[in-house]
Design a protein around this motif. Sequence first.
Motif, PDB file in Angstrom:
ATOM      1  N   ARG A  97      10.823  37.711   6.188  1.00 44.57           N
ATOM      2  CA  ARG A  97      11.383  37.778   4.840  1.00 44.57           C
ATOM      3  C   ARG A  97      12.200  36.505   4.662  1.00 44.57           C
ATOM      4  O   ARG A  97      13.205  36.314   5.340  1.00 44.57           O
ATOM      5  CB  ARG A  97      12.277  39.019   4.697  1.00 44.57           C
ATOM      6  CG  ARG A  97      11.489  40.309   4.653  1.00 44.57           C
ATOM      7  CD  ARG A  97      12.376  41.541   4.753  1.00 44.57           C
ATOM      8  NE  ARG A  97      12.719  41.850   6.139  1.00 44.57           N
ATOM      9  CZ  ARG A  97      13.475  42.885   6.507  1.00 44.57           C
ATOM     10  NH1 ARG A  97      13.975  43.700   5.600  1.00 44.57           N
ATOM     11  NH2 ARG A  97      13.742  43.109   7.780  1.00 44.57           N
ATOM     12  N   SER A  98      11.721  35.654   3.786  1.00 44.75           N
ATOM     13  CA  SER A  98      12.312  34.326   3.655  1.00 44.75           C
ATOM     14  C   SER A  98      12.907  34.141   2.261  1.00 44.75           C
ATOM     15  O   SER A  98      12.256  34.434   1.263  1.00 44.75           O
ATOM     16  CB  SER A  98      11.209  33.284   3.907  1.00 44.75           C
ATOM     17  OG  SER A  98      11.606  32.019   3.450  1.00 44.75           O
ATOM     18  N   PHE A  99      14.143  33.618   2.207  1.00 44.45           N
ATOM     19  CA  PHE A  99      14.722  33.292   0.904  1.00 44.45           C
ATOM     20  C   PHE A  99      15.093  31.824   0.895  1.00 44.45           C
ATOM     21  O   PHE A  99      15.713  31.314   1.830  1.00 44.45           O
ATOM     22  CB  PHE A  99      15.970  34.123   0.603  1.00 44.45           C
ATOM     23  CG  PHE A  99      16.682  33.618  -0.628  1.00 44.45           C
ATOM     24  CD1 PHE A  99      16.074  33.745  -1.873  1.00 44.45           C
ATOM     25  CD2 PHE A  99      17.887  32.950  -0.545  1.00 44.45           C
ATOM     26  CE1 PHE A  99      16.678  33.214  -3.019  1.00 44.45           C
ATOM     27  CE2 PHE A  99      18.496  32.422  -1.672  1.00 44.45           C
ATOM     28  CZ  PHE A  99      17.896  32.558  -2.909  1.00 44.45           C
ATOM     29  N   PRO A 195      17.378  32.751 -15.655  1.00 41.52           N
ATOM     30  CA  PRO A 195      18.361  33.597 -16.358  1.00 41.52           C
ATOM     31  C   PRO A 195      19.136  34.563 -15.456  1.00 41.52           C
ATOM     32  O   PRO A 195      20.117  35.162 -15.895  1.00 41.52           O
ATOM     33  CB  PRO A 195      17.496  34.393 -17.357  1.00 41.52           C
ATOM     34  CG  PRO A 195      16.275  33.568 -17.557  1.00 41.52           C
ATOM     35  CD  PRO A 195      16.036  32.893 -16.244  1.00 41.52           C
ATOM     36  N   ALA A 196      18.745  34.697 -14.175  1.00 43.23           N
ATOM     37  CA  ALA A 196      19.474  35.601 -13.275  1.00 43.23           C
ATOM     38  C   ALA A 196      20.936  35.187 -13.118  1.00 43.23           C
ATOM     39  O   ALA A 196      21.784  36.009 -12.764  1.00 43.23           O
ATOM     40  CB  ALA A 196      18.791  35.643 -11.900  1.00 43.23           C
ATOM     41  N   GLY A 197      21.226  33.893 -13.371  1.00 47.87           N
ATOM     42  CA  GLY A 197      22.618  33.441 -13.278  1.00 47.87           C
ATOM     43  C   GLY A 197      23.135  33.485 -11.853  1.00 47.87           C
ATOM     44  O   GLY A 197      22.446  33.112 -10.917  1.00 47.87           O
ATOM     45  N   ALA A 198      24.368  33.982 -11.693  1.00 52.87           N
ATOM     46  CA  ALA A 198      24.952  34.072 -10.342  1.00 52.87           C
ATOM     47  C   ALA A 198      24.378  35.298  -9.646  1.00 52.87           C
ATOM     48  O   ALA A 198      24.431  36.399 -10.184  1.00 52.87           O
ATOM     49  CB  ALA A 198      26.467  34.175 -10.441  1.00 52.87           C
ATOM     50  N   TYR A 199      23.823  35.103  -8.452  1.00 51.32           N
ATOM     51  CA  TYR A 199      23.295  36.245  -7.689  1.00 51.32           C
ATOM     52  C   TYR A 199      23.523  35.971  -6.207  1.00 51.32           C
ATOM     53  O   TYR A 199      23.930  34.873  -5.814  1.00 51.32           O
ATOM     54  CB  TYR A 199      21.812  36.492  -8.010  1.00 51.32           C
ATOM     55  CG  TYR A 199      20.856  35.414  -7.547  1.00 51.32           C
ATOM     56  CD1 TYR A 199      20.038  35.610  -6.444  1.00 51.32           C
ATOM     57  CD2 TYR A 199      20.770  34.187  -8.209  1.00 51.32           C
ATOM     58  CE1 TYR A 199      19.159  34.619  -6.017  1.00 51.32           C
ATOM     59  CE2 TYR A 199      19.902  33.197  -7.785  1.00 51.32           C
ATOM     60  CZ  TYR A 199      19.102  33.419  -6.693  1.00 51.32           C
ATOM     61  OH  TYR A 199      18.239  32.441  -6.258  1.00 51.32           O
ATOM     62  N   ALA A 200      23.240  36.978  -5.376  1.00 55.42           N
ATOM     63  CA  ALA A 200      23.579  36.895  -3.946  1.00 55.42           C
ATOM     64  C   ALA A 200      22.941  35.704  -3.233  1.00 55.42           C
ATOM     65  O   ALA A 200      23.448  35.232  -2.225  1.00 55.42           O
ATOM     66  CB  ALA A 200      23.166  38.193  -3.245  1.00 55.42           C
ATOM     67  N   VAL A 241      21.805  41.698   1.646  1.00 61.88           N
ATOM     68  CA  VAL A 241      21.749  40.506   0.778  1.00 61.88           C
ATOM     69  C   VAL A 241      20.308  40.307   0.301  1.00 61.88           C
ATOM     70  O   VAL A 241      20.046  40.063  -0.883  1.00 61.88           O
ATOM     71  CB  VAL A 241      22.248  39.242   1.538  1.00 61.88           C
ATOM     72  CG1 VAL A 241      21.985  37.974   0.723  1.00 61.88           C
ATOM     73  CG2 VAL A 241      23.734  39.356   1.852  1.00 61.88           C
ATOM     74  N   TRP A 242      19.366  40.428   1.227  1.00 62.11           N
ATOM     75  CA  TRP A 242      17.945  40.281   0.907  1.00 62.11           C
ATOM     76  C   TRP A 242      17.514  41.276  -0.176  1.00 62.11           C
ATOM     77  O   TRP A 242      16.854  40.898  -1.151  1.00 62.11           O
ATOM     78  CB  TRP A 242      17.110  40.467   2.174  1.00 62.11           C
ATOM     79  CG  TRP A 242      15.641  40.663   1.922  1.00 62.11           C
ATOM     80  CD1 TRP A 242      14.957  41.826   1.913  1.00 62.11           C
ATOM     81  CD2 TRP A 242      14.681  39.641   1.606  1.00 62.11           C
ATOM     82  NE1 TRP A 242      13.621  41.601   1.623  1.00 62.11           N
ATOM     83  CE2 TRP A 242      13.432  40.291   1.434  1.00 62.11           C
ATOM     84  CE3 TRP A 242      14.752  38.258   1.460  1.00 62.11           C
ATOM     85  CZ2 TRP A 242      12.271  39.581   1.130  1.00 62.11           C
ATOM     86  CZ3 TRP A 242      13.590  37.557   1.147  1.00 62.11           C
ATOM     87  CH2 TRP A 242      12.369  38.214   0.982  1.00 62.11           C
ATOM     88  N   GLU A 243      17.896  42.533  -0.022  1.00 62.66           N
ATOM     89  CA  GLU A 243      17.531  43.564  -1.008  1.00 62.66           C
ATOM     90  C   GLU A 243      18.120  43.227  -2.372  1.00 62.66           C
ATOM     91  O   GLU A 243      17.471  43.395  -3.407  1.00 62.66           O
ATOM     92  CB  GLU A 243      18.017  44.950  -0.545  1.00 62.66           C
ATOM     93  CG  GLU A 243      17.335  45.482   0.709  1.00 62.66           C
ATOM     94  CD  GLU A 243      15.823  45.642   0.570  1.00 62.66           C
ATOM     95  OE1 GLU A 243      15.311  45.671  -0.560  1.00 62.66           O
ATOM     96  OE2 GLU A 243      15.146  45.731   1.614  1.00 62.66           O
ATOM     97  N   SER A 244      19.342  42.754  -2.355  1.00 65.24           N
ATOM     98  CA  SER A 244      20.006  42.380  -3.612  1.00 65.24           C
ATOM     99  C   SER A 244      19.270  41.225  -4.302  1.00 65.24           C
ATOM    100  O   SER A 244      19.044  41.239  -5.513  1.00 65.24           O
ATOM    101  CB  SER A 244      21.459  41.989  -3.313  1.00 65.24           C
ATOM    102  OG  SER A 244      22.057  41.441  -4.451  1.00 65.24           O
ATOM    103  N   ILE A 245      18.857  40.230  -3.506  1.00 63.79           N
ATOM    104  CA  ILE A 245      18.123  39.080  -4.057  1.00 63.79           C
ATOM    105  C   ILE A 245      16.776  39.530  -4.630  1.00 63.79           C
ATOM    106  O   ILE A 245      16.397  39.142  -5.737  1.00 63.79           O
ATOM    107  CB  ILE A 245      17.891  38.007  -2.962  1.00 63.79           C
ATOM    108  CG1 ILE A 245      19.218  37.360  -2.569  1.00 63.79           C
ATOM    109  CG2 ILE A 245      16.904  36.939  -3.441  1.00 63.79           C
ATOM    110  CD1 ILE A 245      19.145  36.482  -1.340  1.00 63.79           C
TER     111      ILE A 245
END
Length: 267
Positions: A97-99, A195-200, A241-245
């Motif tokens: 799982r890569s971000f 448009p997601a703006g600030a996110y994890a 954090v991954w789930e949130s992203i």
Amino acid sequence: MESSSMLEHFAEELRLARAASGMSQTALAEALSYSGALVAKVETSERRPSLDFARRCDVVFSADGRFERIQRRISREAVVPWFRDWAGIEQETTALRSFEPLCVPGLLQTEGYARALLTGGGLFATDEVEQQVATRLDRQRLLTRDRPPLLTAVIDEHVLRRSVGGPEVMREQIQHLVKLGTAFPRVRIQVVPTPAGAYAGLGGPFVIASSAQGEDLVYLAGQRHGQVIDRTEYVRQMVEVWESIRGEALSHGQSLDLMAEVAETWI
């Protein structure tokens, strides 16, 4: 040190078994469904064999569980620094799982994009750049092998819009992502739209690797070297954090559509 002796014991047993059966490293690698490079490193005690690797050795050499027993003794000992060799972990994983908020992940890069990325900073000599490009492309064979890992890559939309190597390179790179996401059932690519703006995800890139034994490891890429972390609590937080992203990302299908659209803007 006990761990080095057990590790060397495994390496020696592997060399002896291979010699006795008259197999080359390449032939053994093929029989085990692992890379030749990995077999070579295990045989020189540079890499710790995984449980799966040991079990396959037992099958190939009809060794009656001998390799697995030695491997378990290595595993009970302290985790040694070179086990932190991420490239090796990546090759043995069942799921990644890569971000990546800044650039296309290494496993999904085209040759042109990889070269532009490595040349861009002016930090590497030409031969170093070529060496790194070759290594990166070699790693990608992971995706086309018999049992590839399940790769889920989430990238930020900015990655698709930041010019790395110019319009032609970008167009080819994004089309490559669309192709991978369409043609490879075990590759999923998702985009977090602007448009997601600030996110994890703004905390930076990371990869979570899962092994067949159900262990998760987190890899944090630094400027010059990476760090692998296996502390349970830390890994658990990074999975959150991954789930949130992923919650901010478009679906795989929507992401492919968006990527196809953005590719057309690079002309």
